[in-house]
Each structure stands twice: as C-alpha cells, then as structure tokens.
Design a protein around this motif. Structure first.
Motif, PDB file in Angstrom:
ATOM      1  N   PRO A   1       8.374 -13.650  -7.748  1.00 21.96           N
ATOM      2  CA  PRO A   1       8.997 -12.337  -7.706  1.00 21.96           C
ATOM      3  C   PRO A   1       9.698 -12.373  -6.071  1.00 21.96           C
ATOM      4  CG  PRO A   1       8.092 -12.294  -9.456  1.00 21.96           C
ATOM      5  CD  PRO A   1       7.515 -13.290  -8.455  1.00 21.96           C
ATOM      6  N   PRO A   2      10.452 -11.205  -5.625  1.00 22.43           N
ATOM      7  CA  PRO A   2      11.041 -10.582  -4.961  1.00 22.43           C
ATOM      8  C   PRO A   2       9.503  -9.767  -4.609  1.00 22.43           C
ATOM      9  CG  PRO A   2      12.938 -11.690  -5.259  1.00 22.43           C
ATOM     10  CD  PRO A   2      11.839 -11.522  -6.384  1.00 22.43           C
ATOM     11  N   ALA A   3       9.256  -8.966  -5.239  1.00 21.78           N
ATOM     12  CA  ALA A   3       8.496  -7.701  -5.218  1.00 21.78           C
ATOM     13  C   ALA A   3       6.848  -8.058  -4.684  1.00 21.78           C
ATOM     14  CB  ALA A   3       8.178  -6.820  -5.810  1.00 21.78           C
ATOM     15  N   ASP A   4       6.639  -9.579  -4.579  1.00 25.73           N
ATOM     16  CA  ASP A   4       5.426  -9.776  -5.164  1.00 25.73           C
ATOM     17  C   ASP A   4       5.444 -10.817  -4.043  1.00 25.73           C
ATOM     18  OD1 ASP A   4       4.207  -9.423  -7.449  1.00 25.73           O
ATOM     19  OD2 ASP A   4       4.735 -10.935  -9.054  1.00 25.73           O
ATOM     20  N   ARG A   5       6.550 -11.141  -3.298  1.00 27.98           N
ATOM     21  CA  ARG A   5       6.402 -11.991  -2.193  1.00 27.98           C
ATOM     22  C   ARG A   5       6.453 -10.665  -0.740  1.00 27.98           C
ATOM     23  NH1 ARG A   5      10.381 -13.649   1.815  1.00 27.98           N
ATOM     24  NH2 ARG A   5       9.991 -15.417   2.320  1.00 27.98           N
ATOM     25  N   ARG A   6       7.842 -10.175  -1.042  1.00 28.49           N
ATOM     26  CA  ARG A   6       7.462  -8.546  -0.068  1.00 28.49           C
ATOM     27  C   ARG A   6       5.347  -8.240   0.170  1.00 28.49           C
ATOM     28  NH1 ARG A   6      10.205  -3.309  -0.084  1.00 28.49           N
ATOM     29  NH2 ARG A   6      10.430  -3.037   1.571  1.00 28.49           N
ATOM     30  N   LEU A   7       5.128  -8.430  -1.306  1.00 21.56           N
ATOM     31  CA  LEU A   7       3.890  -7.317  -1.376  1.00 21.56           C
ATOM     32  C   LEU A   7       2.771  -8.733  -0.691  1.00 21.56           C
ATOM     33  CD1 LEU A   7       1.712  -6.497  -4.308  1.00 21.56           C
ATOM     34  CD2 LEU A   7       0.467  -7.895  -2.315  1.00 21.56           C
ATOM     35  N   LEU A   8       2.733  -9.886  -0.579  1.00 24.29           N
ATOM     36  CA  LEU A   8       2.132 -10.399   0.273  1.00 24.29           C
ATOM     37  C   LEU A   8       1.800 -10.797   1.615  1.00 24.29           C
ATOM     38  CD1 LEU A   8       2.355 -13.872  -1.906  1.00 24.29           C
ATOM     39  CD2 LEU A   8       0.149 -12.764  -1.481  1.00 24.29           C
ATOM     40  N   TRP A   9       3.600 -10.474   2.130  1.00 27.49           N
ATOM     41  CA  TRP A   9       4.507 -11.019   3.671  1.00 27.49           C
ATOM     42  C   TRP A   9       3.407  -9.530   4.136  1.00 27.49           C
ATOM     43  CZ3 TRP A   9       4.867 -13.716   6.556  1.00 27.49           C
ATOM     44  CH2 TRP A   9       5.424 -15.453   6.190  1.00 27.49           C
ATOM     45  N   LEU A  10       3.158  -8.488   3.833  1.00 27.47           N
ATOM     46  CA  LEU A  10       2.939  -7.001   3.758  1.00 27.47           C
ATOM     47  C   LEU A  10       1.394  -7.193   4.057  1.00 27.47           C
ATOM     48  CD1 LEU A  10       5.102  -4.110   2.139  1.00 27.47           C
ATOM     49  CD2 LEU A  10       4.847  -4.797   4.503  1.00 27.47           C
ATOM     50  N   LEU A  11       0.238  -7.946   3.593  1.00 29.97           N
ATOM     51  CA  LEU A  11      -0.747  -8.005   3.244  1.00 29.97           C
ATOM     52  C   LEU A  11      -1.188  -9.013   4.484  1.00 29.97           C
ATOM     53  CD1 LEU A  11      -3.111  -6.722   1.380  1.00 29.97           C
ATOM     54  CD2 LEU A  11      -2.954  -9.512   0.012  1.00 29.97           C
ATOM     55  N   ALA A  12       0.143 -10.114   4.419  1.00 26.33           N
ATOM     56  CA  ALA A  12      -0.107 -11.024   5.668  1.00 26.33           C
ATOM     57  C   ALA A  12       0.144 -10.368   6.473  1.00 26.33           C
ATOM     58  CB  ALA A  12       0.617 -12.232   5.190  1.00 26.33           C
ATOM     59  N   ALA A  13       0.841  -9.727   6.938  1.00 28.62           N
ATOM     60  CA  ALA A  13       1.038  -9.121   8.057  1.00 28.62           C
ATOM     61  C   ALA A  13      -0.295  -7.811   9.052  1.00 28.62           C
ATOM     62  CB  ALA A  13       2.474  -8.965   8.086  1.00 28.62           C
ATOM     63  N   GLY A  14      -1.136  -7.658   7.980  1.00 28.74           N
ATOM     64  CA  GLY A  14      -1.847  -6.359   8.113  1.00 28.74           C
ATOM     65  C   GLY A  14      -1.983  -5.172   8.019  1.00 28.74           C
ATOM     66  N   ALA A  15      -0.371  -5.477   7.167  1.00 31.89           N
ATOM     67  CA  ALA A  15      -0.733  -3.317   6.667  1.00 31.89           C
ATOM     68  C   ALA A  15      -1.463  -2.873   5.375  1.00 31.89           C
ATOM     69  CB  ALA A  15       0.467  -3.629   5.852  1.00 31.89           C
ATOM     70  N   GLY A  16      -2.153  -1.259   5.227  1.00 31.55           N
ATOM     71  CA  GLY A  16      -2.436  -1.591   5.297  1.00 31.55           C
ATOM     72  C   GLY A  16      -2.160  -0.816   3.152  1.00 31.55           C
ATOM     73  N   ASP A  17      -3.100  -0.583   2.261  1.00 30.08           N
ATOM     74  CA  ASP A  17      -3.010  -0.562   0.851  1.00 30.08           C
ATOM     75  C   ASP A  17      -2.222   0.288   0.888  1.00 30.08           C
ATOM     76  OD1 ASP A  17      -4.722  -2.351   0.162  1.00 30.08           O
ATOM     77  OD2 ASP A  17      -6.862  -1.332  -0.365  1.00 30.08           O
ATOM     78  N   ASP A  18      -2.755   1.723   1.262  1.00 30.79           N
ATOM     79  CA  ASP A  18      -1.448   3.045   1.186  1.00 30.79           C
ATOM     80  C   ASP A  18      -0.117   2.045   1.876  1.00 30.79           C
ATOM     81  OD1 ASP A  18      -3.139   4.630   0.126  1.00 30.79           O
ATOM     82  OD2 ASP A  18      -4.294   5.209   2.130  1.00 30.79           O
ATOM     83  N   VAL A  19       0.225   1.843   3.195  1.00 30.73           N
ATOM     84  CA  VAL A  19       1.484   1.373   3.550  1.00 30.73           C
ATOM     85  C   VAL A  19       2.006   0.685   2.487  1.00 30.73           C
ATOM     86  CG1 VAL A  19       2.712  -0.387   5.185  1.00 30.73           C
ATOM     87  CG2 VAL A  19       1.034   1.489   5.238  1.00 30.73           C
ATOM     88  N   ILE A  20       1.184  -0.421   2.117  1.00 31.49           N
ATOM     89  CA  ILE A  20       2.026  -1.441   1.030  1.00 31.49           C
ATOM     90  C   ILE A  20       2.283  -1.080  -0.217  1.00 31.49           C
ATOM     91  CG2 ILE A  20       1.285  -3.378  -0.388  1.00 31.49           C
ATOM     92  CD1 ILE A  20      -0.018  -4.599   1.599  1.00 31.49           C
ATOM     93  N   ALA A  21       1.726   0.267  -0.928  1.00 32.44           N
ATOM     94  CA  ALA A  21       2.305   0.536  -1.788  1.00 32.44           C
ATOM     95  C   ALA A  21       3.161   1.457  -1.906  1.00 32.44           C
ATOM     96  CB  ALA A  21       1.043   1.353  -2.616  1.00 32.44           C
ATOM     97  N   ARG A  22       3.360   2.368  -0.578  1.00 34.87           N
ATOM     98  CA  ARG A  22       4.533   3.214  -0.502  1.00 34.87           C
ATOM     99  C   ARG A  22       5.579   2.297  -0.076  1.00 34.87           C
ATOM    100  NH1 ARG A  22       3.525   5.575   5.078  1.00 34.87           N
ATOM    101  NH2 ARG A  22       4.744   3.537   6.145  1.00 34.87           N
ATOM    102  N   GLU A  23       5.316   1.302   0.719  1.00 37.05           N
ATOM    103  CA  GLU A  23       6.854   0.288   0.486  1.00 37.05           C
ATOM    104  C   GLU A  23       7.118  -0.021  -0.501  1.00 37.05           C
ATOM    105  OE1 GLU A  23       8.630   0.178   3.605  1.00 37.05           O
ATOM    106  OE2 GLU A  23       7.263   1.095   4.670  1.00 37.05           O
ATOM    107  N   LEU A  24       5.997  -0.764  -1.586  1.00 40.21           N
ATOM    108  CA  LEU A  24       6.795  -1.171  -2.721  1.00 40.21           C
ATOM    109  C   LEU A  24       7.228   0.093  -4.148  1.00 40.21           C
ATOM    110  CD1 LEU A  24       4.553  -4.448  -3.144  1.00 40.21           C
ATOM    111  CD2 LEU A  24       6.645  -3.997  -2.634  1.00 40.21           C
TER     112      LEU A  24
END
Length: 327
Positions: free
Chosen positions: A268-291
């Motif tokens: 799913p696009p949302a999971d793909r975006r999660l992976l990219w944010l995680l791989a880019a080094g974004a923190g959990d709070d940032v990923i949760a906010r962006e998603l």
C-alpha cells in the motif's frame, strides 16, 4: 668574423648604422688620426662626434678629442663582450619593467573579472533572484535543500513550472526537510509526482541550487543563511566546478525517494511512504504526524511490515525492503 657579420652583430647590440660604419673603419685603419677614419667612413662634424661618442660609451673605442689625434678601437673581443653585457642588462631591465607592467595589468583585469565571479545578494533582492534562476534553467537544476527556508510563496509553483518545461530536477533533501511541518506533503511529494528526481541524506553541507552549468546560488552555511539572509551567485570558475562535484558525490551516496507512487508487490502507498520516511531517518513522531496516525498505530504497522519481510528489527526490515524492491 667578416665585416658584414660584425656589422649585423653591432646593429643587434644596439649601434646605429653610422656608429657601426665608423667602428668598422676604425678596425681597418687604426691606429690613425680621427679625421682619417672619419673621411674613410664618410662622416664628419656633429655626425662624427655623435657616432664616436657612442663607440666610446659602448666601450668599443678609446676617447679622443676632435682634430688629428690618433685613435684606436678597443679589441673587438673585449669591446663586444662589454657591449653585449650592457645590452643584456638593458634587456633584463626592460623584461622586468614589462613583466611588472603586465602583472599590474593582470591584477587589475583579474580583480575586475573577479568582481563578477561571485555576486553577493542580500535582503529583498534574494527572492526575485531565485525566481529568475529557476526561470532561466534550460536543461538541469541540481539542488541541496534543507531548512531554514527563505519565505518565497511561489517557490513550489516555480519548481513545478520548470518541470513542466522539461527541465530535469535532481534534489538531495536533508532529513530536516522531511521533518519540517508540511514540507513533505505540500512541497516535496508534489514535485516528485511531477517528475522531480529526489534523494535523501541525513544532512546536506550547504543550501545550493545549480542552474545548468551556468551558475549556482549558494549560502555559506545553512545557519548563516538564516542569520545573515545572504546568498552568493557563483559564476563559472573553480568554485562552481567544486560545487557541481560536491553535488554529484552527495547524489551518489543519497537514498532515492519516490513519494507516494505504487510499489510492486502490492505494498500500500501508505506503507511505502512509512518505509521511505523510516529509511530517510525520520523519527517516530514525524512519521506518525506525516501519516496522520498515532504512535501506537505506527508501531503496529511496523510489526506487520517486519513480519511480512521476515525481519527481526528495523534495520533488517530496511534491508529486506530494499532487496524486495520496496525502497
């Protein structure tokens, strides 16, 4: 040495025709009265006095007063050696003078040229100059992007318009760019969707925009860009070449970012975006906010992805995701 060759040598060493003729005659007739030498050489009066004075000054003849006094030349080997040294000294002085004049000219011209190699743009002039740069691009724009951002309302519109004209855009974003509120959704992903080639690094060395290979817009450092509100416009020179090389090296080491595009394998696009944010080094709070999800939901989705990829931790998950073509 024949008289013809000697006469040519004397002219090369700086004697005029009259002085040369008198000296050659002196070599043939001396010792002899000066008026005899003068008659044989076909000179007299002021012309003779001038020519003989040149010979004496050059060290080729002994001094003599006007009249019938007997005169003689200085032996040619010694006389010509003295004259050659005098001439060499004069040539060296001339060379030094010319070299100094040229160096002064070069410094003045180079200083004038350097005035145009790096232009300093400050304050309200920055915005129009940035927009002019994007509009002037014909083939490629290369960019390092990171906060702080200059308040330019039309920046995203200009980037999209440039992409629409067929200009290649390659951008290396810092992790802070992804974490900056609204930047990912409102700026980065629309540009990636429009064709921008984006990659991510934990940080970038400078804020930089390279227009084709024509010039670059650069701040001395990211912090100074915010404090001093100053931008440099770098024209073609060694500095511009170094900036282009720096970008290409950073581009090779950066992680590709593809936005919301659908991945192979039905991710799913949302999971793909999660992976990219995680791989880019974004923190959990940032990923949760962006998603737009809670931290608890984020952790649950991460567990599902790790199980799907057979990973025991986030690092293994990133490796497996890359091997599976999800990154």
């Amino acid at each position: 040495m024949t008289n013809a060759r000697l006469g040519e040598a004397l002219r090369v060493l700086g004697l005029d025709d009259t002085a040369t003729r008198v000296y050659l005659t002196l070599l043939e007739r001396a010792p002899a009265p000066l008026d005899t030498v003068a008659a044989a050489a076909g000179v007299s009066g002021a012309e003779l006095a001038t020519a003989y004075g040149v010979l004496v000054e050059a060290g080729l003849a002994s001094a003599a007063e006007e009249g019938g006094e007997t005169v003689a030349p200085v032996p040619p080997a010694a006389g010509l050696e003295v004259l050659a040294r005098h001439r060499a000294a004069e040539v060296e002085e001339s060379r030094i003078a010319v070299s100094g004049a040229f160096e002064s000219f070069r410094r003045q011209r180079l200083a004038a040229y350097n005035d145009h190699l790096v232009e300093v743009v400050t304050g309200e002039a920055i915005g129009p100059r940035i927009r002019q740069a994007w509009a002037s691009a014909r083939e490629q724009i290369r960019q390092f992007e990171s906060p702080p951002y200059f308040p330019l309302a039309a920046a995203t519109h200009d980037a999209l318009a440039t992409l629409a004209r067929g200009v290649t855009q390659r951008v290396v974003y810092s992790r802070e760019s992804l974490e900056h509120p609204g930047r990912l959704e409102e700026v980065i992903e629309p540009c990636v969707k429009a064709g921008e080639q984006a990659r991510v690094l934990p940080s970038v060395p400078v804020k930089l925009v390279i227009i084709d290979e024509a010039y670059a817009l650069v701040s001395l450092s990211i912090k100074e860009a915010d404090v001093h509100n100053t931008m440099l416009v770098v024209q073609p020179c060694g500095l511009l070449s170094a900036l282009m090389a720096l970008f290409e090296l950073s581009w090779q080491n950066a992680l590709p970012f593809r936005g919301r595009a659908t991945l192979p394998g039905g991710l799913p696009p949302a999971d793909r975006r999660l992976l990219w944010l995680l791989a880019a080094g974004a923190g959990d709070d940032v990923i949760a906010r962006e998603l737009g999800i809670s931290r608890r939901t984020l952790f649950r989705r991460l567990q599902v992805l790790m199980a799907r990829l057979g990973a025991a931790n986030r690092f293994q998950m990133a490796l497996q995701a890359q091997r599976s073509g999800w990154l």
